[in-house]
Design an enzyme around this catalytic site. Structure first.
Site, PDB file in Angstrom:
ATOM      1  N   ARG A 157      85.486  55.928   1.582  1.00  0.00           N
ATOM      2  CA  ARG A 157      85.591  57.374   1.364  1.00  0.00           C
ATOM      3  C   ARG A 157      84.581  58.149   2.206  1.00  0.00           C
ATOM      4  NH1 ARG A 157      86.494  55.481  -4.527  1.00  0.00           N
ATOM      5  NH2 ARG A 157      84.705  54.245  -3.896  1.00  0.00           N
ATOM      6  N   ARG A 240      72.914  50.554   3.641  1.00  0.00           N
ATOM      7  CA  ARG A 240      71.755  49.881   3.041  1.00  0.00           C
ATOM      8  C   ARG A 240      70.913  49.342   4.188  1.00  0.00           C
ATOM      9  NH1 ARG A 240      72.953  52.317  -0.799  1.00  0.00           N
ATOM     10  NH2 ARG A 240      73.494  51.582  -2.891  1.00  0.00           N
ATOM     11  N   GLU A 269      62.934  48.865   0.946  1.00  0.00           N
ATOM     12  CA  GLU A 269      62.455  50.202   0.556  1.00  0.00           C
ATOM     13  C   GLU A 269      61.959  50.204  -0.896  1.00  0.00           C
ATOM     14  OE1 GLU A 269      66.363  52.091   1.356  1.00  0.00           O
ATOM     15  OE2 GLU A 269      66.398  52.631  -0.749  1.00  0.00           O
ATOM     16  N   HIS A 287      66.085  57.726   1.559  1.00  0.00           N
ATOM     17  CA  HIS A 287      67.293  57.422   0.774  1.00  0.00           C
ATOM     18  C   HIS A 287      67.770  58.650  -0.014  1.00  0.00           C
ATOM     19  CE1 HIS A 287      69.569  53.779  -1.043  1.00  0.00           C
ATOM     20  NE2 HIS A 287      70.320  54.857  -1.102  1.00  0.00           N
ATOM     21  N   ILE A 288      68.094  59.701   0.736  1.00  0.00           N
ATOM     22  CA  ILE A 288      68.456  60.970   0.084  1.00  0.00           C
ATOM     23  C   ILE A 288      69.851  61.465   0.486  1.00  0.00           C
ATOM     24  CG2 ILE A 288      66.090  61.789  -0.262  1.00  0.00           C
ATOM     25  CD1 ILE A 288      66.541  63.538   2.319  1.00  0.00           C
TER      26      ILE A 288
HETATM   27  C1  GLV Z   1      73.184  55.491  -2.705  1.00  0.00           C
HETATM   28  O1  GLV Z   1      72.745  54.833  -1.826  1.00  0.00           O
HETATM   29  C2  GLV Z   1      74.379  55.142  -3.402  1.00  0.00           C
HETATM   30  O2  GLV Z   1      74.880  54.022  -3.232  1.00  0.00           O
HETATM   31  O3  GLV Z   1      74.868  55.986  -4.156  1.00  0.00           O
END
Ligand code: GLV
Length: 321
Positions: A157, A240, A269, A287-288
């Protein structure tokens, strides 16, 4: 009747915590606290449900020491921290938060492409440091985004959302590689063409990694793959950290064998490879990619709804298989 007992192992919006407390007997992590994996496992004792993020693993050891556990709601779309096979055999349901973060995360993936390609952070640091004395034709000259070739590895998606932005917003040629080729109508809707991995690497001006992290995808981009890319190319990772061999990436960036990178995720991380911190041509974010207020609230609500629906007997809304 006593309420089901739920462990909330990550910080969460107060209103979501309040809702959880209405349905469950909740033990929640305190503000500013972090639980290492062993502490998390210990605190799960006696809890039938857990609300977690990618920080904690649910694996055979956790399951063996917590036979009372029935459901784990992961506040993330990625669930590489859940050992789904072990959970299935232990009869524990896992859930994630798909859909609610798709467009927000695609926005951020695109923002990293723009920031890396156009050298925005290098330029910003230069300006703040008071180093801007005169205009120069080549000052922070980066690479084109519009009209260039956007490569996407992983066409779920979010990948499709990035493709649409590239094809229809920025007039880019969009190519992708995925385990399975998409149906022709889906390809057309996101303006993307399926290619083999080697072509993806060789042709992309900007390559975005947005595939799920599995053992097969570990270091899917390593030295050999980076060597196939154009030296003018940028690479962006919003999947990731383990998808890229970070040491190989550092070497490629240092040697000018790759122009720039945008990384929102890291191996190990929140620790960041110190070599990445010294490179000017990398944009680093913690990671935002899904971090807008509305999206994070929607993710938290969906994780909570999964627990509520499960314990109401309606079944989890977004189980992972
Ligand atoms: C963030 O990395 C998620 O998988 O929602």
């Amino acid at each position: 009747m006593s309420k089901p007992r739920v462990l909330v192992a990550c910080a969460v919006f107060p209103q979501v915590l309040q809702r959880l407390r209405e349905h469950f007997e909740v033990e929640a992590i305190a503000e500013g606290e972090t639980w290492r994996q062993d502490e998390f496992t210990r605190r799960l004792a006696g809890r039938e449900g857990a609300f977690i993020t990618g920080t904690h693993r649910i694996d055979a050891a956790v399951l063996a020491s917590n036979p009372q556990l029935r459901i784990v709601a992961n506040m993330a779309v990625g669930y590489n921290n859940l050992d789904v096979a072990a959970m299935r055999s232990a009869g524990v349901v896992g859930t994630n938060t798909p859909d609610v973060l798709t467009e927000t995360t695609a926005d951020f993936g695109f923002a990293l492409v723009m920031a890396a390609a156009r050298r925005m952070l290098e330029a910003e640091k230069f300006l703040r440091a008071g180093l801007w004395k005169r205009w120069r034709y080549d000052m922070f000259a980066g690479s084109e985004v519009h009209g260039s070739t956007l490569g996407i590895l992983g066409m779920g998606r979010i990948g499709r959302g990035i493709a649409r932005r590239g094809a229809y917003g920025f007039g880019m040629k969009v190519i992708y590689h995925n385990r399975h080729r998409l149906d022709a109508d889906v390809e057309e809707a996101c303006g993307a063409r399926f290619v083999g991995m080697q072509e993806l690497l060789a042709e992309s001006d900007h390559l975005v990694l947005v595939l799920p992290y599995t053992s097969e995808a570990h270091h899917i981009i390593g030295a050999a793959e980076l060597a196939r890319m154009k030296p003018t190319a940028t690479i962006v990772n919003i999947g990731r950290g383990g998808l890229i061999d970070e040491n190989a990436l550092v070497l490629a960036l240092e040697a000018g064998r790759l122009a720039a990178a945008g990384l929102d995720v890291f191996e190990g991380e929140p620790r960041v490879n110190p070599a990445l911190l010294t490179l000017p041509n990398v944009v680093l974010t913690p990671h935002i990619a899904s971090a807008t207020v509305l999206t994070r609230l929607a993710m938290a609500d969906l994780a909570a709804d999964n627990l509520i629906a499960f314990f109401d007997g309606r079944g989890a809304l977004t189980p992972v298989t």
